[in-house]
Design an enzyme around this catalytic site. Sequence first.
Site, PDB file in Angstrom:
ATOM      1  N   CYS A  73      -9.847   5.112  14.544  1.00  0.00           N
ATOM      2  CA  CYS A  73      -9.231   5.756  13.384  1.00  0.00           C
ATOM      3  C   CYS A  73      -7.938   6.417  13.869  1.00  0.00           C
ATOM      4  O   CYS A  73      -7.972   7.238  14.792  1.00  0.00           O
ATOM      5  CB  CYS A  73     -10.214   6.802  12.859  1.00  0.00           C
ATOM      6  SG  CYS A  73      -9.554   7.866  11.575  1.00  0.00           S
ATOM      7  N   GLU A 151     -12.479   1.482   0.646  1.00  0.00           N
ATOM      8  CA  GLU A 151     -13.884   1.890   0.807  1.00  0.00           C
ATOM      9  C   GLU A 151     -14.747   1.352  -0.336  1.00  0.00           C
ATOM     10  O   GLU A 151     -15.907   1.027  -0.151  1.00  0.00           O
ATOM     11  CB  GLU A 151     -14.000   3.420   0.852  1.00  0.00           C
ATOM     12  CG  GLU A 151     -13.639   4.039   2.195  1.00  0.00           C
ATOM     13  CD  GLU A 151     -14.651   3.723   3.304  1.00  0.00           C
ATOM     14  OE1 GLU A 151     -15.855   3.895   3.087  1.00  0.00           O
ATOM     15  OE2 GLU A 151     -14.216   3.280   4.388  1.00  0.00           O
TER      16      GLU A 151
HETATM   17  N1  DGL Z   1      -9.175   4.592   9.047  1.00  0.00           N
HETATM   18  C1  DGL Z   1      -8.543   5.802   9.290  1.00  0.00           C
HETATM   19  C2  DGL Z   1      -7.229   5.706  10.017  1.00  0.00           C
HETATM   20  O1  DGL Z   1      -7.059   4.797  10.797  1.00  0.00           O
HETATM   21  C3  DGL Z   1      -8.708   6.971   8.377  1.00  0.00           C
HETATM   22  C4  DGL Z   1      -8.479   6.775   6.946  1.00  0.00           C
HETATM   23  C5  DGL Z   1      -8.879   7.992   6.190  1.00  0.00           C
HETATM   24  O2  DGL Z   1     -10.061   8.335   6.232  1.00  0.00           O
HETATM   25  O3  DGL Z   1      -8.011   8.587   5.556  1.00  0.00           O
HETATM   26  O4  DGL Z   1      -6.366   6.534   9.857  1.00  0.00           O
END
Ligand code: DGL
Length: 188
Positions: A73, A151
């Site tokens: 993430c 999501e």
């Molecule tokens: N998938 C995540 C990222 O790479 C986070 C997205 C989120 O929860 O806002 O930033």
Amino acid sequence: MDNRPIGIFDSGIGGTSIWGELQELLPYEDCIYLADSKNAPYGEKSKERILEFSIKNTEYLLALECKLIVVACNTATTNAIEYLRENYKIPFIGIEPAIKPAAINSKSKIIGVLATKGTLSSGLFHSTSKNHAAGITVLEQRGTGLVEMIEQGNLQSDELYALLAGYISPMLEKGMDYLVLGCTHYPY
Ligand code: DGL
């Protein structure tokens, strides 16, 4: 031989894009994937909350005896990986927006970064831009609303295309020739 699993976490399904690559590269490793969908999106939360979630996810994966953790993430990496590396003994591997390859390959010297508010406002994002995109114009765009739609599995709707066009067209008009997908949800 260390048979303990590799832990992976994200705010939801986004990090599965990393997990897929990991399985191809290391097919004999066991992986545990933690999708913290309950708290998604991380990108709109404060740095303190992102850190809190990252610690909780780490503790959960450590209780399952993970030997290393992949922070799949961008938002959690850019806001929490420094703390995690300083406070836990296992290795952490993170992901941050791929500014460097975009800057190297850009001919127009104008690149775009589509990422969450949490990533774009982080210190790590700014130091990476400074260190690897000297002489390059970096157009920053928050992908507000995209993670929620992804999501929900809402990947083909007119609503999603309209949102993307609203984010990407202005950057194209400014001459962007590379767009960095700075969130692991966005490849979907
Ligand atoms: N998938 C995540 C990222 O790479 C986070 C997205 C989120 O929860 O806002 O930033």
